[in-house]
Design a protein around this motif. Sequence first.
Motif, PDB file in Angstrom:
ATOM      1  N   UNK A   1      15.581  -3.864 -14.323  1.00  0.00           N
ATOM      2  CA  UNK A   1      14.910  -3.825 -12.953  1.00  0.00           C
ATOM      3  C   UNK A   1      13.586  -4.602 -13.384  1.00  0.00           C
ATOM      4  N   UNK A   2      12.993  -5.607 -12.516  1.00  0.00           N
ATOM      5  CA  UNK A   2      11.670  -6.038 -12.695  1.00  0.00           C
ATOM      6  C   UNK A   2      10.971  -5.861 -11.515  1.00  0.00           C
ATOM      7  N   UNK A   3      11.490  -5.190 -10.230  1.00  0.00           N
ATOM      8  CA  UNK A   3      10.489  -4.824  -9.261  1.00  0.00           C
ATOM      9  C   UNK A   3      11.395  -3.829  -8.399  1.00  0.00           C
ATOM     10  N   UNK A   4      10.788  -3.036  -7.749  1.00  0.00           N
ATOM     11  CA  UNK A   4      11.295  -2.072  -6.990  1.00  0.00           C
ATOM     12  C   UNK A   4      10.488  -2.343  -5.528  1.00  0.00           C
ATOM     13  N   UNK A   5      11.295  -2.501  -4.593  1.00  0.00           N
ATOM     14  CA  UNK A   5      11.011  -2.661  -3.253  1.00  0.00           C
ATOM     15  C   UNK A   5      10.874  -1.396  -2.339  1.00  0.00           C
ATOM     16  N   UNK A   6       9.923  -1.009  -1.858  1.00  0.00           N
ATOM     17  CA  UNK A   6       9.992   0.360  -1.176  1.00  0.00           C
ATOM     18  C   UNK A   6       9.181   0.209   0.144  1.00  0.00           C
ATOM     19  N   UNK A   7      10.153   0.950   1.013  1.00  0.00           N
ATOM     20  CA  UNK A   7       9.345   0.751   2.594  1.00  0.00           C
ATOM     21  C   UNK A   7       8.654   1.956   2.876  1.00  0.00           C
ATOM     22  N   UNK A   8       7.527   1.839   3.211  1.00  0.00           N
ATOM     23  CA  UNK A   8       6.284   2.860   3.175  1.00  0.00           C
ATOM     24  C   UNK A   8       5.899   3.122   4.629  1.00  0.00           C
ATOM     25  N   UNK A   9       6.046   4.022   5.367  1.00  0.00           N
ATOM     26  CA  UNK A   9       5.808   4.185   6.518  1.00  0.00           C
ATOM     27  C   UNK A   9       4.096   4.738   6.706  1.00  0.00           C
TER      28      UNK A   9
ATOM     29  N   UNK B   1      -0.934   4.632  -0.538  1.00  0.00           N
ATOM     30  CA  UNK B   1      -0.193   3.467  -1.193  1.00  0.00           C
ATOM     31  C   UNK B   1      -0.849   3.178  -2.664  1.00  0.00           C
ATOM     32  N   UNK B   2      -2.223   3.065  -2.592  1.00  0.00           N
ATOM     33  CA  UNK B   2      -2.991   2.889  -3.811  1.00  0.00           C
ATOM     34  C   UNK B   2      -2.742   3.793  -4.852  1.00  0.00           C
ATOM     35  N   UNK B   3      -2.719   5.256  -4.432  1.00  0.00           N
ATOM     36  CA  UNK B   3      -2.064   6.237  -5.475  1.00  0.00           C
ATOM     37  C   UNK B   3      -1.103   6.100  -5.877  1.00  0.00           C
ATOM     38  N   UNK B   4       0.076   5.512  -5.035  1.00  0.00           N
ATOM     39  CA  UNK B   4       1.168   5.751  -5.456  1.00  0.00           C
ATOM     40  C   UNK B   4       1.634   4.484  -6.513  1.00  0.00           C
TER      41      UNK B   4
ATOM     42  N   UNK C   1       6.164  -2.276  -8.643  1.00  0.00           N
ATOM     43  CA  UNK C   1       6.500  -1.475  -7.249  1.00  0.00           C
ATOM     44  C   UNK C   1       5.862  -2.469  -5.929  1.00  0.00           C
ATOM     45  N   UNK C   2       6.677  -3.057  -5.207  1.00  0.00           N
ATOM     46  CA  UNK C   2       6.524  -3.778  -4.206  1.00  0.00           C
ATOM     47  C   UNK C   2       6.653  -2.790  -2.905  1.00  0.00           C
ATOM     48  N   UNK C   3       5.465  -2.886  -2.290  1.00  0.00           N
ATOM     49  CA  UNK C   3       5.430  -1.609  -1.113  1.00  0.00           C
ATOM     50  C   UNK C   3       5.459  -2.703   0.260  1.00  0.00           C
ATOM     51  N   UNK C   4       6.390  -2.272   1.058  1.00  0.00           N
ATOM     52  CA  UNK C   4       6.302  -2.820   2.270  1.00  0.00           C
ATOM     53  C   UNK C   4       5.860  -1.944   3.467  1.00  0.00           C
ATOM     54  N   UNK C   5       4.863  -2.284   4.035  1.00  0.00           N
ATOM     55  CA  UNK C   5       4.420  -1.192   4.941  1.00  0.00           C
ATOM     56  C   UNK C   5       5.085  -1.200   6.271  1.00  0.00           C
ATOM     57  N   UNK C   6       5.458   0.073   6.773  1.00  0.00           N
ATOM     58  CA  UNK C   6       6.158  -0.057   7.969  1.00  0.00           C
ATOM     59  C   UNK C   6       5.233   0.743   8.935  1.00  0.00           C
ATOM     60  N   UNK C   7       5.087  -0.074   9.899  1.00  0.00           N
ATOM     61  CA  UNK C   7       4.348   0.529  11.075  1.00  0.00           C
ATOM     62  C   UNK C   7       5.039   1.535  12.079  1.00  0.00           C
ATOM     63  N   UNK C   8       4.012   2.389  12.692  1.00  0.00           N
ATOM     64  CA  UNK C   8       4.466   3.458  13.516  1.00  0.00           C
ATOM     65  C   UNK C   8       5.063   2.980  14.941  1.00  0.00           C
TER      66      UNK C   8
ATOM     67  N   UNK D   1      11.305   4.930   1.296  1.00  0.00           N
ATOM     68  CA  UNK D   1      12.615   4.663   0.663  1.00  0.00           C
ATOM     69  C   UNK D   1      12.699   3.422   0.044  1.00  0.00           C
ATOM     70  N   UNK D   2      13.440   3.475  -1.142  1.00  0.00           N
ATOM     71  CA  UNK D   2      13.679   2.144  -1.888  1.00  0.00           C
ATOM     72  C   UNK D   2      14.823   1.597  -1.149  1.00  0.00           C
ATOM     73  N   UNK D   3      14.575   0.220  -0.902  1.00  0.00           N
ATOM     74  CA  UNK D   3      15.711  -0.680  -0.175  1.00  0.00           C
ATOM     75  C   UNK D   3      15.953  -1.827  -0.923  1.00  0.00           C
ATOM     76  N   UNK D   4      15.361  -2.257  -2.157  1.00  0.00           N
ATOM     77  CA  UNK D   4      15.987  -3.345  -3.005  1.00  0.00           C
ATOM     78  C   UNK D   4      15.300  -2.796  -4.337  1.00  0.00           C
ATOM     79  N   UNK D   5      16.307  -3.623  -5.300  1.00  0.00           N
ATOM     80  CA  UNK D   5      15.832  -3.611  -6.871  1.00  0.00           C
ATOM     81  C   UNK D   5      15.738  -5.222  -7.304  1.00  0.00           C
TER      82      UNK D   5
END
Length: 119
Positions: free
Chosen positions: A25-33, A40-43, A61-68, A106-110
Amino acid sequence: MHELSIAMSIVDAALEEAQRRGIQVSAVHLRLGALSGVVKDALLFSYEVACQDTPLQGSQLIVEDVPVIVFCLQCQKEQLLQSVQLFACPECGAPTMNVRQGKELEVFALEVKEEEVRR
Ligand SMILES: [Zn+2]
Protein backbone atom coordinates in the motif's frame (compact mmCIF):
# COMPACT_ATOMS: atom_id res chain seq x y z
CA MET A 1 -5.05 10.80 21.96
CA HIS A 2 -8.33 10.00 20.25
CA GLU A 3 -6.86 10.38 16.75
CA LEU A 4 -4.02 7.98 17.43
CA SER A 5 -6.32 5.07 18.19
CA ILE A 6 -8.31 5.85 15.05
CA ALA A 7 -5.11 6.03 12.99
CA MET A 8 -3.99 2.71 14.40
CA SER A 9 -7.23 1.03 13.44
CA ILE A 10 -6.96 2.48 9.92
CA VAL A 11 -3.41 1.16 9.64
CA ASP A 12 -4.47 -2.23 10.99
CA ALA A 13 -7.27 -2.50 8.46
CA ALA A 14 -5.00 -1.45 5.59
CA LEU A 15 -2.31 -3.92 6.66
CA GLU A 16 -4.83 -6.72 6.83
CA GLU A 17 -6.17 -5.90 3.40
CA ALA A 18 -2.66 -5.58 1.96
CA GLN A 19 -1.72 -8.96 3.34
CA ARG A 20 -4.89 -10.60 2.11
CA ARG A 21 -4.40 -9.27 -1.43
CA GLY A 22 -0.61 -9.55 -1.41
CA ILE A 23 -0.08 -5.90 -2.23
CA GLN A 24 2.04 -3.01 -1.03
CA VAL A 25 0.00 0.00 0.00
CA SER A 26 1.35 3.42 -0.95
CA ALA A 27 -1.65 5.46 0.15
CA VAL A 28 -4.87 5.10 2.06
CA HIS A 29 -7.87 7.16 1.05
CA LEU A 30 -10.19 8.13 3.83
CA ARG A 31 -13.56 9.85 3.79
CA LEU A 32 -13.80 12.16 6.77
CA GLY A 33 -17.09 13.80 7.66
CA ALA A 34 -17.15 17.28 9.16
CA LEU A 35 -19.07 15.78 12.10
CA SER A 36 -16.80 12.80 12.65
CA GLY A 37 -15.24 14.55 15.63
CA VAL A 38 -11.78 13.88 14.26
CA VAL A 39 -9.19 16.62 13.86
CA LYS A 40 -7.71 16.13 10.41
CA ASP A 41 -4.22 17.45 11.17
CA ALA A 42 -3.99 15.34 14.31
CA LEU A 43 -5.12 12.31 12.36
CA LEU A 44 -2.53 12.88 9.62
CA PHE A 45 0.18 13.15 12.24
CA SER A 46 -1.08 10.10 14.12
CA TYR A 47 -1.18 8.11 10.90
CA GLU A 48 2.55 8.64 10.39
CA VAL A 49 3.18 7.54 13.95
CA ALA A 50 0.95 4.47 13.56
CA CYS A 51 2.73 3.48 10.34
CA GLN A 52 6.15 3.40 11.91
CA ASP A 53 7.80 -0.02 11.84
CA THR A 54 4.99 -1.48 9.77
CA PRO A 55 4.93 -2.27 6.03
CA LEU A 56 2.90 0.91 5.67
CA GLN A 57 5.76 3.12 6.77
CA GLY A 58 6.18 5.93 4.24
CA SER A 59 2.66 5.54 2.90
CA GLN A 60 0.31 8.48 2.73
CA LEU A 61 -3.06 9.13 4.27
CA ILE A 62 -5.23 11.05 1.83
CA VAL A 63 -8.26 12.60 3.45
CA GLU A 64 -11.34 13.52 1.50
CA ASP A 65 -13.48 15.96 3.45
CA VAL A 66 -17.16 15.10 3.48
CA PRO A 67 -19.47 18.07 4.00
CA VAL A 68 -22.55 17.88 6.18
CA ILE A 69 -25.87 17.36 4.46
CA VAL A 70 -29.06 17.79 6.44
CA PHE A 71 -32.66 17.18 5.55
CA CYS A 72 -34.89 20.21 5.95
CA LEU A 73 -38.50 19.42 6.82
CA GLN A 74 -39.66 22.85 5.70
CA CYS A 75 -38.09 22.62 2.25
CA GLN A 76 -38.59 18.85 2.06
CA LYS A 77 -35.16 18.37 0.61
CA GLU A 78 -31.53 17.83 1.47
CA GLN A 79 -29.41 20.88 2.07
CA LEU A 80 -25.69 21.44 2.40
CA LEU A 81 -24.93 22.74 5.85
CA GLN A 82 -22.92 25.97 5.71
CA SER A 83 -21.33 25.61 9.12
CA VAL A 84 -21.19 22.85 11.70
CA GLN A 85 -21.69 25.58 14.31
CA LEU A 86 -25.18 26.30 13.05
CA PHE A 87 -27.63 23.48 12.40
CA ALA A 88 -30.09 25.38 10.29
CA CYS A 89 -31.28 25.14 6.72
CA PRO A 90 -29.25 27.52 4.50
CA GLU A 91 -32.34 28.24 2.41
CA CYS A 92 -35.17 28.85 4.88
CA GLY A 93 -33.27 29.07 8.15
CA ALA A 94 -35.30 26.36 9.90
CA PRO A 95 -33.30 24.55 12.56
CA THR A 96 -32.57 20.94 11.70
CA MET A 97 -30.74 18.07 13.33
CA ASN A 98 -31.63 15.60 10.63
CA VAL A 99 -28.14 14.74 9.47
CA ARG A 100 -27.94 12.70 6.27
CA GLN A 101 -24.20 12.88 5.72
CA GLY A 102 -21.13 14.14 7.52
CA LYS A 103 -20.32 11.55 10.17
CA GLU A 104 -18.20 9.42 7.85
CA LEU A 105 -14.94 7.98 8.95
CA GLU A 106 -14.19 5.28 6.45
CA VAL A 107 -11.41 3.95 4.31
CA PHE A 108 -12.70 3.79 0.76
CA ALA A 109 -9.60 3.05 -1.31
CA LEU A 110 -6.08 1.77 -1.07
CA GLU A 111 -3.42 2.87 -3.49
CA VAL A 112 -1.07 0.12 -4.49
CA LYS A 113 2.63 0.47 -5.05
CA GLU A 114 3.71 -0.45 -8.56
CA GLU A 115 6.97 -1.86 -7.33
CA GLU A 116 8.36 -2.39 -3.95
CA VAL A 117 10.64 0.39 -2.79
CA ARG A 118 12.79 -0.21 0.22
CA ARG A 119 14.66 2.46 2.06
ZN1 LIG B 1 -35.23 24.71 4.57
